[in-house]
Design a protein around this motif. Structure first.
Motif, PDB file in Angstrom:
ATOM      1  N   ALA A 124       0.658  -1.272  -0.248  1.00 41.24           N
ATOM      2  CA  ALA A 124       0.076   0.031  -0.107  1.00 41.24           C
ATOM      3  C   ALA A 124       0.716   1.426  -0.016  1.00 41.24           C
ATOM      4  CB  ALA A 124      -1.000  -0.057   1.171  1.00 41.24           C
ATOM      5  N   GLY A 125       2.172   1.271  -0.583  1.00 43.07           N
ATOM      6  CA  GLY A 125       2.787   2.179  -0.815  1.00 43.07           C
ATOM      7  C   GLY A 125       2.546   3.122  -2.185  1.00 43.07           C
ATOM      8  N   GLY A 126       3.590   3.604  -2.684  1.00 42.89           N
ATOM      9  CA  GLY A 126       3.513   4.270  -3.905  1.00 42.89           C
ATOM     10  C   GLY A 126       3.005   3.429  -5.106  1.00 42.89           C
ATOM     11  N   ALA A 127       3.751   2.284  -5.091  1.00 38.89           N
ATOM     12  CA  ALA A 127       3.322   1.274  -6.374  1.00 38.89           C
ATOM     13  C   ALA A 127       1.982   0.765  -6.063  1.00 38.89           C
ATOM     14  CB  ALA A 127       4.492   0.318  -6.502  1.00 38.89           C
ATOM     15  N   ASN A 146      -1.466  -5.484   3.140  1.00 38.23           N
ATOM     16  CA  ASN A 146      -0.221  -4.845   3.413  1.00 38.23           C
ATOM     17  C   ASN A 146       0.177  -5.227   4.753  1.00 38.23           C
ATOM     18  OD1 ASN A 146       1.544  -2.771   2.503  1.00 38.23           O
ATOM     19  ND2 ASN A 146       0.665  -1.609   4.228  1.00 38.23           N
ATOM     20  N   ARG A 147       1.418  -5.193   5.063  1.00 39.34           N
ATOM     21  CA  ARG A 147       2.082  -5.448   6.360  1.00 39.34           C
ATOM     22  C   ARG A 147       1.435  -4.815   7.406  1.00 39.34           C
ATOM     23  NH1 ARG A 147       8.573  -4.606   7.119  1.00 39.34           N
ATOM     24  NH2 ARG A 147       7.552  -2.582   6.388  1.00 39.34           N
ATOM     25  N   THR A 148       1.413  -3.291   7.183  1.00 39.78           N
ATOM     26  CA  THR A 148       0.927  -2.344   8.119  1.00 39.78           C
ATOM     27  C   THR A 148      -0.754  -2.312   7.898  1.00 39.78           C
ATOM     28  OG1 THR A 148       2.734  -1.295   8.320  1.00 39.78           O
ATOM     29  CG2 THR A 148       1.050  -0.188   9.263  1.00 39.78           C
ATOM     30  N   LYS A 151      -2.936   0.921   6.630  1.00 35.71           N
ATOM     31  CA  LYS A 151      -2.344   1.508   5.525  1.00 35.71           C
ATOM     32  C   LYS A 151      -3.086   0.780   4.437  1.00 35.71           C
ATOM     33  CE  LYS A 151       1.812   2.578   4.162  1.00 35.71           C
ATOM     34  NZ  LYS A 151       3.428   2.501   4.216  1.00 35.71           N
ATOM     35  N   THR A 184       5.043  -4.454  -3.216  1.00 35.67           N
ATOM     36  CA  THR A 184       5.750  -4.329  -2.142  1.00 35.67           C
ATOM     37  C   THR A 184       7.504  -4.274  -2.405  1.00 35.67           C
ATOM     38  OG1 THR A 184       6.509  -6.700  -1.359  1.00 35.67           O
ATOM     39  CG2 THR A 184       4.361  -5.395  -0.508  1.00 35.67           C
ATOM     40  N   SER A 185       8.404  -4.050  -1.722  1.00 35.49           N
ATOM     41  CA  SER A 185       9.656  -4.143  -2.125  1.00 35.49           C
ATOM     42  C   SER A 185      10.427  -5.375  -1.805  1.00 35.49           C
ATOM     43  CB  SER A 185      10.714  -2.913  -1.598  1.00 35.49           C
ATOM     44  OG  SER A 185      10.240  -2.578  -0.194  1.00 35.49           O
ATOM     45  N   VAL A 186       9.547  -6.262  -1.158  1.00 31.09           N
ATOM     46  CA  VAL A 186      10.039  -7.417  -0.934  1.00 31.09           C
ATOM     47  C   VAL A 186      10.291  -8.339  -2.089  1.00 31.09           C
ATOM     48  CG1 VAL A 186       9.671  -9.819   0.280  1.00 31.09           C
ATOM     49  CG2 VAL A 186       8.569  -7.607   1.039  1.00 31.09           C
ATOM     50  N   MET A 188      13.170  -7.415  -3.722  1.00 32.79           N
ATOM     51  CA  MET A 188      14.060  -6.407  -4.490  1.00 32.79           C
ATOM     52  C   MET A 188      15.722  -6.934  -4.025  1.00 32.79           C
ATOM     53  SD  MET A 188      13.848  -2.507  -5.145  1.00 32.79           S
ATOM     54  CE  MET A 188      14.126  -1.915  -3.469  1.00 32.79           C
ATOM     55  N   ALA A 209       5.947  -6.131  -9.432  1.00 30.43           N
ATOM     56  CA  ALA A 209       6.566  -4.635  -9.621  1.00 30.43           C
ATOM     57  C   ALA A 209       8.083  -4.628  -9.425  1.00 30.43           C
ATOM     58  CB  ALA A 209       5.621  -3.609  -9.045  1.00 30.43           C
ATOM     59  N   GLY A 232       8.709  -7.257 -13.377  1.00 32.43           N
ATOM     60  CA  GLY A 232       8.342  -5.732 -13.376  1.00 32.43           C
ATOM     61  C   GLY A 232       8.824  -4.948 -14.425  1.00 32.43           C
ATOM     62  N   LEU A 236       7.491  -1.252 -16.105  1.00 29.97           N
ATOM     63  CA  LEU A 236       8.349  -0.178 -16.211  1.00 29.97           C
ATOM     64  C   LEU A 236       8.227   0.398 -17.829  1.00 29.97           C
ATOM     65  CD1 LEU A 236      10.629   1.652 -14.661  1.00 29.97           C
ATOM     66  CD2 LEU A 236      12.247  -0.165 -15.391  1.00 29.97           C
TER      67      LEU A 236
HETATM   68  P1  NAP Z   1       7.015   2.321  -0.787  1.00 28.66           P
HETATM   69  O1  NAP Z   1       6.211   3.287  -0.990  1.00 28.66           O
HETATM   70  O2  NAP Z   1       8.319   2.247   0.040  1.00 28.66           O
HETATM   71  O3  NAP Z   1       6.345   1.031  -0.167  1.00 28.66           O
HETATM   72  C1  NAP Z   1       6.628  -0.324   0.114  1.00 28.66           C
HETATM   73  C2  NAP Z   1       5.751  -1.241   0.273  1.00 28.66           C
HETATM   74  O4  NAP Z   1       6.301  -2.640   0.744  1.00 28.66           O
HETATM   75  C3  NAP Z   1       4.827  -0.979   1.586  1.00 28.66           C
HETATM   76  O5  NAP Z   1       3.676  -1.147   1.283  1.00 28.66           O
HETATM   77  C4  NAP Z   1       5.459  -1.677   2.623  1.00 28.66           C
HETATM   78  O6  NAP Z   1       4.728  -2.216   3.756  1.00 28.66           O
HETATM   79  C5  NAP Z   1       5.881  -3.086   2.098  1.00 28.66           C
HETATM   80  N1  NAP Z   1       7.148  -3.735   2.487  1.00 28.66           N
HETATM   81  C6  NAP Z   1       8.255  -3.293   2.789  1.00 28.66           C
HETATM   82  N2  NAP Z   1       9.181  -4.267   3.335  1.00 28.66           N
HETATM   83  C7  NAP Z   1       8.228  -5.091   3.640  1.00 28.66           C
HETATM   84  C8  NAP Z   1       8.588  -6.541   4.348  1.00 28.66           C
HETATM   85  N3  NAP Z   1       9.661  -7.024   4.763  1.00 28.66           N
HETATM   86  N4  NAP Z   1       7.097  -7.139   4.448  1.00 28.66           N
HETATM   87  C9  NAP Z   1       6.072  -6.841   4.013  1.00 28.66           C
HETATM   88  N5  NAP Z   1       5.903  -5.804   3.146  1.00 28.66           N
HETATM   89  C10 NAP Z   1       6.961  -5.044   3.101  1.00 28.66           C
HETATM   90  O7  NAP Z   1       7.875   1.725  -2.010  1.00 28.66           O
HETATM   91  P2  NAP Z   1       7.035   1.865  -3.768  1.00 28.66           P
HETATM   92  O8  NAP Z   1       7.594   3.049  -4.236  1.00 28.66           O
HETATM   93  O9  NAP Z   1       5.703   1.621  -3.505  1.00 28.66           O
HETATM   94  O10 NAP Z   1       7.815   0.664  -4.367  1.00 28.66           O
HETATM   95  C11 NAP Z   1       7.673  -0.703  -4.142  1.00 28.66           C
HETATM   96  C12 NAP Z   1       8.374  -1.732  -5.108  1.00 28.66           C
HETATM   97  O11 NAP Z   1       7.680  -1.455  -6.334  1.00 28.66           O
HETATM   98  C13 NAP Z   1       9.515  -1.128  -5.266  1.00 28.66           C
HETATM   99  O12 NAP Z   1      10.480  -2.587  -5.236  1.00 28.66           O
HETATM  100  C14 NAP Z   1       9.816  -0.522  -6.373  1.00 28.66           C
HETATM  101  O13 NAP Z   1      11.258  -0.750  -7.159  1.00 28.66           O
HETATM  102  C15 NAP Z   1       8.748  -1.321  -7.325  1.00 28.66           C
HETATM  103  N6  NAP Z   1       8.217  -0.407  -8.198  1.00 28.66           N
HETATM  104  C16 NAP Z   1       8.172  -0.794  -9.511  1.00 28.66           C
HETATM  105  C17 NAP Z   1       7.596  -0.054 -10.688  1.00 28.66           C
HETATM  106  C18 NAP Z   1       7.654  -0.509 -12.158  1.00 28.66           C
HETATM  107  O14 NAP Z   1       7.540   0.189 -13.024  1.00 28.66           O
HETATM  108  N7  NAP Z   1       8.040  -1.950 -12.149  1.00 28.66           N
HETATM  109  C19 NAP Z   1       6.954   1.276 -10.209  1.00 28.66           C
HETATM  110  C20 NAP Z   1       7.250   1.695  -9.106  1.00 28.66           C
HETATM  111  C21 NAP Z   1       7.796   0.798  -7.937  1.00 28.66           C
HETATM  112  P3  NAP Z   1       4.264  -1.310   5.138  1.00 28.66           P
HETATM  113  O15 NAP Z   1       3.222  -0.273   4.497  1.00 28.66           O
HETATM  114  O16 NAP Z   1       3.842  -2.207   5.943  1.00 28.66           O
HETATM  115  O17 NAP Z   1       5.632  -0.668   5.335  1.00 28.66           O
END
Ligand code: NAP
Length: 265
Positions: A124-127, A146-148, A151, A184-186, A188, A209, A232, A236
């Motif tokens: 539930a972050g940016g992606a 989502n983990r949290t 959110k 999620t970034s899990v 990566m 993603a 992913g 992109l």
């Molecule tokens: P973000 O806003 O920081 O959000 C991170 C998300 O990952 C949150 O939902 C977070 O949960 C969750 N998370 C992190 N560590 C975790 C864990 N150990 N266990 C479970 N959940 C966990 O990041 P973002 O910008 O959304 O990016 C997320 C991923 O998408 C990245 O790998 C990024 O490279 C990728 N991405 C890819 C594209 C593409 O075009 N392919 C575009 C954008 C992003 P909490 O809320 O609980 O912290």
């Protein structure tokens, strides 16, 4: 010459320049794509500078996707997502768009996945926000895990028809789902999946993603069950394709852009 660019901090490892420049070369466009790394609190100044210098368009990445909202006129979807990754500078005032959302949809469509039925979005972050709005916009019923968990509930309250859940409910959520997206970034740069392997099944289409590595643990687990897998880099690619088409009004040379992108991964 038309100059396009990307603002982010950091941007040095961005894959957007080779992807866009491959498109200019293929179509014979007199254009360049340049990266800029403004200070983290200078999103508005960066947009102003781009306008003054006559840039044609900008992509926006972390940490500026939300902050630039104040400096542009966002379209309806970007306003609802609350983030802009593409700015069109050709008009009187910069307009903001979010091509991550449609990028995820087009990545799935490219693999003949029907954008209908139910989707589970993990994250539930940016992606997660962009993908959830993108799939809901196309009529899918979206469950956000989502983990949290708060959110997930907060985001679900904004996305039409969506529901919010804890990440521990994934097995139940996935049993009847058509599409799964890991946002999620899990995974990566690590061999870990956010989804238990035994929750996956052959009727699922799975988009991860995460694009580094290109073949994540989640995608390997999904492939083993016979699920359709979409990496992913496709998401992109199509956010870039959508930006290119918006800026130039021309159909993007998808194959060349894809080759340039994958050549750098
Ligand atoms: P973000 O806003 O920081 O959000 C991170 C998300 O990952 C949150 O939902 C977070 O949960 C969750 N998370 C992190 N560590 C975790 C864990 N150990 N266990 C479970 N959940 C966990 O990041 P973002 O910008 O959304 O990016 C997320 C991923 O998408 C990245 O790998 C990024 O490279 C990728 N991405 C890819 C594209 C593409 O075009 N392919 C575009 C954008 C992003 P909490 O809320 O609980 O912290």
């Amino acid at each position: 010459m038309d100059v396009y660019g990307l603002i982010g901090n950091p941007v040095e490892h961005s894959l957007s320049p080779p992807m866009h420049e491959a498109a200019y070369e293929e179509l014979g466009l007199y254009a360049r794509y340049v990266t800029f790394e403004p200070p983290k609190d200078a999103a508005g100044d960066a947009i102003g500078a781009a306008e003054t210098l006559g840039l044609a368009g900008l992509n926006v990445t972390i940490p500026f996707k939300e902050a630039v909202l104040d400096a542009v006129e966002p379209d309806d979807l970007a306003a609802r997502i609350g983030a802009v990754n593409t700015i069109d500078l050709s008009g009187d005032r910069p307009t903001g768009h979010n091509t991550d959302a449609i990028g995820a949809v087009r990545a799935l469509e490219e693999h003949d996945v029907a954008i209908e039925g139910s989707a589970v979005v993990v994250g539930a972050g940016g992606a997660g926000r962009a993908v959830s709005f993108g799939l809901a916009e196309e009529g899918m019923e979206v469950a956000i895990a989502n983990r949290t968990v708060e959110k997930a509930h907060d985001l679900a309250a904004e996305v039409p028809g969506a529901s919010g859940h804890g990440i521990d409910t994934l097995s139940d959520l996935l049993s009847g789902a058509d599409v799964l997206v890991n946002a999620t970034s899990v995974g990566m740069d690590e061999d870990r999946s956010p989804v238990p392997a035994d929750a996956l099944h052959a009727e699922l289409a799975v988009l991860d993603a995460v694009y580094s590595p290109i073949e994540t643990r989640l995608l390997r687990d999904a492939a083993q069950t016979g699920a359709t897998t979409v990496d992913g880099a496709w998401m992109l690619l199509f956010q870039g394709v959508e930006a290119f088409e918006r800026w130039t009004g021309q159909a993007a040379p998808v194959e060349e852009m894809n080759r340039a992108l994958r050549g750098r991964l």
